[in-house]
Design a protein around this motif. Sequence first.
Motif, short mmCIF file in Angstrom:
data_model
loop_
_atom_site.label_atom_id
_atom_site.label_comp_id
_atom_site.label_asym_id
_atom_site.label_seq_id
_atom_site.Cartn_x
_atom_site.Cartn_y
_atom_site.Cartn_z
N GLY A 1 -0.06 -6.88 3.72
CA GLY A 1 -0.72 -7.28 4.96
C GLY A 1 -2.13 -6.73 4.96
O GLY A 1 -2.48 -5.86 4.17
N GLN A 2 -2.94 -7.25 5.87
CA GLN A 2 -4.32 -6.78 5.96
C GLN A 2 -4.38 -5.57 6.88
O GLN A 2 -4.19 -5.69 8.09
N HIS A 3 -4.61 -4.40 6.30
CA HIS A 3 -4.65 -3.16 7.07
C HIS A 3 -6.11 -2.73 7.22
O HIS A 3 -6.82 -2.53 6.23
N VAL A 4 -6.54 -2.58 8.47
CA VAL A 4 -7.90 -2.11 8.73
C VAL A 4 -7.81 -0.83 9.56
O VAL A 4 -6.78 -0.49 10.12
N TYR A 5 -8.91 -0.13 9.61
CA TYR A 5 -9.02 1.07 10.44
C TYR A 5 -10.39 1.07 11.09
O TYR A 5 -11.25 0.23 10.76
N LEU A 6 -10.59 1.96 12.03
CA LEU A 6 -11.88 2.08 12.71
C LEU A 6 -12.52 3.42 12.39
O LEU A 6 -11.85 4.35 11.93
N ARG A 7 -13.80 3.52 12.67
CA ARG A 7 -14.49 4.79 12.42
C ARG A 7 -13.85 5.93 13.21
O ARG A 7 -13.84 7.08 12.77
N CYS A 8 -13.26 5.62 14.37
CA CYS A 8 -12.62 6.66 15.18
C CYS A 8 -11.29 7.13 14.57
O CYS A 8 -10.71 8.10 15.06
N CYS A 9 -10.82 6.47 13.54
CA CYS A 9 -9.56 6.87 12.88
C CYS A 9 -9.84 8.01 11.91
O CYS A 9 -9.75 7.87 10.68
N THR A 10 -10.19 9.16 12.46
CA THR A 10 -10.67 10.27 11.64
C THR A 10 -9.57 10.92 10.81
O THR A 10 -9.84 11.49 9.76
N ALA A 11 -8.32 10.86 11.29
CA ALA A 11 -7.23 11.43 10.50
C ALA A 11 -6.98 10.59 9.25
O ALA A 11 -6.83 11.14 8.14
N TYR A 12 -6.93 9.28 9.40
CA TYR A 12 -6.74 8.42 8.23
C TYR A 12 -7.92 8.57 7.27
O TYR A 12 -7.73 8.67 6.05
N ARG A 13 -9.13 8.58 7.80
CA ARG A 13 -10.29 8.74 6.93
C ARG A 13 -10.24 10.08 6.21
O ARG A 13 -10.63 10.20 5.05
N GLY A 14 -9.73 11.11 6.91
CA GLY A 14 -9.59 12.42 6.27
C GLY A 14 -8.59 12.39 5.14
O GLY A 14 -8.78 13.03 4.09
N LEU A 15 -7.49 11.65 5.32
CA LEU A 15 -6.53 11.53 4.23
C LEU A 15 -7.13 10.79 3.04
O LEU A 15 -6.96 11.21 1.89
N VAL A 16 -7.85 9.72 3.30
CA VAL A 16 -8.50 8.98 2.21
C VAL A 16 -9.42 9.90 1.42
O VAL A 16 -9.43 9.91 0.18
#
Length: 477
Positions: free
Chosen positions: A63-78
């Motif tokens: 599926g197409q999974h997107v995130y937002l700049r405010c998704c700081t926890a996911y960005r931190g994991l990446v």
Amino acid sequence: MSARPAAATTRPTAVVVGGGLAGITAALRLAEADHRVTLVEGRPRLGGLAFSFQRGELTVDNGQHVYLRCCTAYRGLVDRLGAGGLVDLQPRLDVPVLGVSGTGATTRRTLGRLRRSALPVPLHLAGSLATYPHLGAVDRLRVVRAALALKGLDLADPALDEISFGDWLRRNGQNAATLAAMWDLVGVATLNARADQVSLALAAKVFKTGLLSDPGASDIGMAAVPMGAIHHDAALAELERAGVRVLLRARVAEVKPAAQHAVRLDGGELLTADTVVLAGAQDSAAALLPPDAIEGQRRLAEFGTAPILNVHVVYDRKVLRRPFFAALGSPVQWVFDRTAHSGLAASGAGRAHPGAQYLALSQSAVQDEIDLPVADLRARYLPELERLLPAAAGAEVLDFFVTRERTATFDPAPGTAALRPAARTRIPGLLLAGSWTATGWPATMEGAVRSGHAAADAALGDGAHRPVDRGDGRWPR
């Protein structure tokens, strides 16, 4: 006199059940705290529902999974996975919204954009809204009225979870036009339900955090590579580098709580650990929970799920000239160009048709479509793509297939908050993680990562009096 040798210390042990984003986060955090960690995943890959698979020579995201700049926890994991270079984040929010009406020769297409400026909130969206062609002047003012009312809501107020977002919107001046062209346009994609089926608490979390907290909060990010390259390849490499034992294709049959918890695998292997984190989906975690492990445990049976359908189409030529768009006036919701990500150019289809293009349609809140036969979905969506994209009418369809996640997310209905358990259970050392737990976020990649942090915080003893929402959720240093 010689010094007495220091007493040997035993490293604490942990078993994490589930290799989605919550489990990956919890396992890495515990390993960084010098736990001996085993991660058990029943599938042959990590990543949970954000994964990739092969279809012939194509690499396909489920599926197409997107995130937002405010998704700081996911960005931190990446970033923790060393995958920051494998994702793209818009410098500024820019969403093309293509409206369509009529059919055949009477088809009318109108392109609008939801864009932000560098002005402070809420003025950052004012310019875009002022020229948004899918709403008239009066309805644009209605949207502003509701946005200001949303900004004033207290997300800590438990009463918000008892109200439907749709009811609240109508009480604040919204109508069918503003619901379709603004609130459901965003809400269906982020909450997997329409406004009337969504808890106001969850909707307010999405809109206040994503659109009304910071000018850049809503900028959209997505993987520049197949999701498996991040959530499996990079994650597996980092877990193994951290000393985590990863068991794939291994299913947990039973968890027996004790001073040393026992985790029995289907194959008979018995794992013991000081800490066990159940980081799977809500039904699998509930099946492994010992009786009376959490308050109101029987009510987990009331915790519904919601599906997501993804329609995949490969054309013999380019029919879309932008990375993605949202649609209005059509059953099509969001369309993404997946050509580069999938390796199409290098595949057999791509070599035979050098200009071939692969589009993925992301369809949320589709309870009435999730079980339709592929032939029915083809008959429904190919004509709709031709209505939206004139070039598709003359293109040959090289491939058409669908992916279905029947239990993609928890049902975000009013009253959901009371069903979402915290990380801690009544059994010391037995913890829960997953986007369905009490993160305060909807069922997103961000919520999953935050739940993994909450479980790790509880296991490490620093989460007893801390709310689940860990501030910006970034990886602890």
